[in-house]
Structure formats: C-alpha cells, structure tokens
Scaffold this active site. Structure first.
Site, short mmCIF file in Angstrom:
data_model
loop_
_atom_site.label_atom_id
_atom_site.label_comp_id
_atom_site.label_asym_id
_atom_site.label_seq_id
_atom_site.Cartn_x
_atom_site.Cartn_y
_atom_site.Cartn_z
N SER A 22 -57.41 6.82 -33.93
CA SER A 22 -57.72 7.26 -35.27
C SER A 22 -56.98 6.38 -36.28
CB SER A 22 -57.36 8.74 -35.42
OG SER A 22 -57.98 9.31 -36.57
N HIS A 24 -63.36 14.09 -31.49
CA HIS A 24 -62.43 13.10 -32.03
C HIS A 24 -61.24 12.86 -31.10
CE1 HIS A 24 -60.79 10.66 -35.22
NE2 HIS A 24 -59.65 11.32 -35.19
#
Length: 249
Positions: A96, A229
């Site tokens: 991320s 995610h």
C-alpha cells in the site's frame, strides 16, 4: 559501519539474523502499519532470505516520536537507514503506502548506482495513476470506518479509546504523506518490477496495478491473488514464492 551499529537504527527491524543468506528483502509497511506486519513473511523466507523491515516513527516502540507526514522526508530517511544494508543484494517490497515509499527509495538507490534485485509493489496503484484524495481530511470516526472496510484493522482497536489515541496520529500522518505525494517523471527502474494485487481490492483496480509497467524499463510482471486490500496476510506462502523468484533463490 558495522552491522551492530546498523542494527541500532530506530528505522530498521530485523526479525531474525540470517548470516548464510546471500540476499535481503526490505519490507515497507502500509499507512498506519508497522514493521511487524511482515513478521509472517519473514518466518516464511528465513533462512534463505534475510528480511528487514522499516519502522516508521510514531508507532509501536517509536510512538513517542513525531510522525512524518511528508513523503519526501519519509523516503529520504528510509533510504539513509537502508544504505548500510546494501552490502548484500536486496529487493524492496512495499505494501500500500509502503509500495510508493519503496518505489521512490528504489529510484534513489539506482541513481546512486545501487540496483535492487527487484521492486515488489503490493496493494497500491502505480505512481503514474491519479492519487487518491480526501481520506486524510476525514474525521476520526469516518477514517476508522474506511479502514474497517479494508479489513486491515483489528476490530478491537475501535473499542479501546486509549489504544485508538495512540495509533490515530500515525494513521492520519501517513495518509497526509500519501495524499501529498506527486509522481515526478524520470528514468524508469532498471530492476524488475512486480505488482501484487488482490482481485477484490476496492482501492486498486487491475488496470491501476498493471500501470506499474509504466515505471519499469526492462521486466514487469503482475500477480493477482484472491482477496481484498490485505490479501498479503492470506497468501504469505505464495508471496514468499514470488519473492524467491525475484531474488533468484
């Protein structure tokens, strides 16, 4: 500089020494995350690969230190801490926000003549894509709701006001750094670039993950895993195999 001196850097965490390993993996955490996020991956890769992770200020044992809400400063300080560890070949893996930090660190390393074995960009749109905006400006309740949707935050955190007060500054600071970042065109990376993404990541589309090819000069690969995610936590063994392939071990 000796290894013992290097190990005292507050920016570096080495979960287990691997003196026989000929290569290293450097891991950089997500927004609000810490070095310990990568402990399972380190367990999977050791002793073939020595795994070290960056610990940003303002969290865990560094929670008393001021957070860094500027991406350039975060990159420069991470790079400074990592340079003494370039005595062995290494690859960079960022998840991320950490993927953006890792990319900028890799650019600076290559400018210094230090070419990583590879950049593994996990759970993040390519730098050439339009950045996400607006999250850092959310109030605490809305910001936490956003994090909960990503399934990357322990639900118990929302029930502990004291713990919440300790972690929120780091989370907000990281999003400020991320949203303030703007990609500056420059030479593509000469090292291989591998984008890792979840097929159900609401933050990163497959096209945005594939766009990491824009910053790769030679080799690019896209690996898609089942999950959202934080797919990395569910596919540690498979990600470790990708790392081994990049490092050639």
């Amino acid at each position: 500089m000796t290894t013992n001196t290097v190990q005292q850097s507050p920016w570096i965490r080495r979960f287990r020494e691997a003196p026989q390993a000929s290569v290293r993996l450097v891991c950089l955490p997500h927004a609000g995350g810490s070095a310990t996020f990568f402990f399972p991956l380190a367990e999977e890769l050791t002793p073939q690969v020595e795994v070290i992770a960056i610990q940003y200020p303002g969290r865990q044992d560094r929670y008393r230190e001021p957070c860094v809400n500027d991406m350039t400063e975060l990159v420069e300080q991470s790079l400074e801490a990592l340079l003494p560890w370039t005595d062995r070949p290494l690859a960079l893996l960022g998840h991320s926000m950490g993927a953006t930090v890792a990319f900028e660190v890799a650019r600076r390393m290559e400018a210094k003549g230090i070419v990583p074995r590879g950049l593994l960009a996990s759970g993040r749109r390519a730098p050439t894509c339009a950045p996400g905006t607006g999250i850092a400006a959310l109030d605490d309740h809305s910001l936490l709701a956003e994090l909960e949707l990503l399934h990357g935050t322990d639900a118990r955190l929302f029930e502990d006001e004291e713990l919440l007060g300790m972690v929120m500054p780091a989370i907000r600071s990281d999003y400020e750094a991320l949203e303030g970042y703007r990609y500056q065109p420059g030479p593509a990376l000469t090292c291989p670039v591998v984008a890792l993404t979840g097929d159900n990541d609401r933050r990163v589309s497959l096209d945005q993950a594939r766009a990491w090819s824009d910053v790769a000069d030679t080799a690019f690969d896209l690996r898609v895993f089942g999950g959202g995610h934080f797919f990395l936590g569910e596919h540690t063994a498979e990600v470790a195999d990708v790392v081994r392939g990049v490092l050639g071990c």
